[in-house]
Design an enzyme around this catalytic site. Structure first.
Site, short mmCIF file in Angstrom:
data_model
loop_
_atom_site.label_atom_id
_atom_site.label_comp_id
_atom_site.label_asym_id
_atom_site.label_seq_id
_atom_site.Cartn_x
_atom_site.Cartn_y
_atom_site.Cartn_z
CG ASP A 1 -0.03 -0.39 -5.13
OD1 ASP A 1 0.93 -1.02 -5.62
OD2 ASP A 1 -1.20 -0.48 -5.57
CD GLU B 1 -0.19 -5.50 -8.67
OE1 GLU B 1 -0.37 -6.59 -9.23
OE2 GLU B 1 -0.71 -5.20 -7.57
CG ASP C 1 2.17 -9.11 -6.71
OD1 ASP C 1 1.67 -9.11 -5.57
OD2 ASP C 1 1.70 -8.46 -7.65
#
Length: 429
Positions: free
Chosen positions: A88, A194, A218
């Protein structure tokens, strides 16, 4: 830093990124289903198809759109390691449709392009002086009407490129980028939602991710290594007042919105995100929904230090108790949900190699390390509490969750090369 200028590799990474970014996968916190949006299903299925086509083993898509797969070992005895990224992108109040492209940045303001409304948008150098470091490089940008979504489609692109290159090399078809050594098992996990509380990773079947340690990709600029994250809780305070018509309200009406104001007023205004930095935690009232009968406050509690984190939650409980006792005809309740923990607290002697290998990889590539206690969390925060120590490796992008997000391609290449070194190091090379 050593030169990172393999244009063929950069082009391949950019094509992957652009392909994945075309799928709108912004998560929706108001939805209680995992995944919260259909685009995440679309992206999960695409990744699974690509992995099967590349020859990955044990490709599986769960009932919550968690994609897991395995690159089989070519060297016995090496520890199994994993990479985890999320499907996402964040809802930042911008368009959910990303229109990304590669631009050649020569300095000054970074022109993003013209949006559907015909307006040209740019990232101003005066507001983002970090741009100056990337003059002369190719850069991924959105058109300025959305986030770029490098958080975390840059991570997806890197891990998928890594997996397909390893599989191609192992098959001996010559499609791999550069030299590669034999390696142990490499497990992959792509998880939804997430950005809205690590919801997706919590549904993950860890039997499909049997690794000694793992890495998330990330966020973070080139060189950043996340050794710690926040401890995080979402606190929901629900206030049931007493409604009455104004003509007969005296002594009857209990305004829940004013009680919510009392709760907020008792908090320290210096302990908020806009007043803190570094390792300083915060208590953030970020949503208020109310009417003449009810009011709901949503509060984020964050701190790296476990003791201070627990103290912040206790402070909220005491405030709610005080307001409830001051207004006995109202009903004031508090729910505390621990969302994730500081991954640094999960470090154990058996997992120290995970971080050691990151710094060794950076040294091999000539990339100056930037150790970071992240003012946020990653899926690794949850995985670490489950016994899989999972630090975070940079993707190379800047300005996440904003229209000013950008990703230099040499930094994306560097992220890939670090991950390639992590596979080598785990196998003892």
């Amino acid at each position: 830093m050593a030169s990172l200028s393999d244009l063929t590799l950069q082009d391949s990474l950019a094509r992957r990124f652009l392909r994945y970014s075309e799928i709108s996968s912004q998560s929706d916190a108001a939805c209680e289903v995992v995944p919260s949006t259909p685009g995440q299903w679309d992206l999960a299925r695409l990744l699974a198809e690509e992995l099967r086509a590349a020859g990955a083993a044990d490709v599986h898509v769960s009932g919550t759109a968690v994609v897991t797969a395995r690159v089989p070992a070519t060297q016995a005895g090496a520890p199994a390691i994993g990479f985890c990224t999320h499907l996402d992108t964040a809802d930042a109040g911008l368009s959910g449709q990303v229109r990304a492209r590669v631009v050649s940045y020569e300095g000054g303001d970074l022109v993003q392009g013209v949006g559907p409304d015909g307006v040209e948008r740019r990232i101003a150098l005066s507001e983002h002086p970090e741009l100056a470091r990337y003059a002369g490089q190719r850069v991924l940008v959105s058109d300025g009407t959305s986030v770029l979504g490098a958080d975390d489609k840059a991570g997806l692109a890197t891990v998928m490129q890594l997996a397909t290159d390893l599989l191609a090399h192992d098959a001996g078809d010559g499609a791999d980028q550069g030299e590669a050594e034999a390696h142990g098992e490499v497990y992959l996990a792509f998880v939804p939602d997430e950005e809205i509380g690590l919801r997706g990773v919590r549904t993950m079947d860890l039997d499909r991710f049997p690794v000694r340690w793992a890495y998330t990709l990330d966020s973070c600029q080139i060189g950043e290594v996340v050794e710690e994250t926040f401890n995080a809780a979402t606190v929901t305070i629900r206030i049931q007042g007493v409604s009455a018509h104004p003509m007969s309200a005296k002594g009857v009406l209990v305004n829940p919105i004013l009680l919510a104001h009392e709760v907020v007023a008792r908090l320290d205004p210096a302990q908020t995100p806009e007043c803190t930095e570094g390792r300083q935690g915060y208590t953030w009232v970020h949503e208020v929904r109310g009417n003449q009968s009810t009011c709901v406050l949503t509060v984020s509690v964050r701190d790296h230090d476990r003791g201070r984190y627990e103290a912040r939650k206790e402070e909220l409980r005491e405030i709610v108790d005080q307001v409830a006792r001051a207004h006995p005809r109202a009903v004031v309740k508090i729910d505390v949900d621990d969302v994730y923990a500081n991954l640094g607290h999960a470090r154990r002697p058996g997992s120290e190699q995970a971080l050691e290998h990151v710094y060794t990889a950076l040294d091999r590539l000539g990339i100056p390390p930037i150790p970071l206690a992240m003012r946020s969390g990653t899926d690794g925060s949850w995985l670490s509490t489950q016994g899989i120590f999972t630090p975070n490796v940079f993707t190379g992008a800047h300005n996440f969750h904003s229209a000013a997000e950008f990703l230099p391609l040499p930094s994306l290449e560097a992220s890939y090369r670090v991950c390639r070194e992590l596979v080598r190091l785990a196998a003892g090379h």
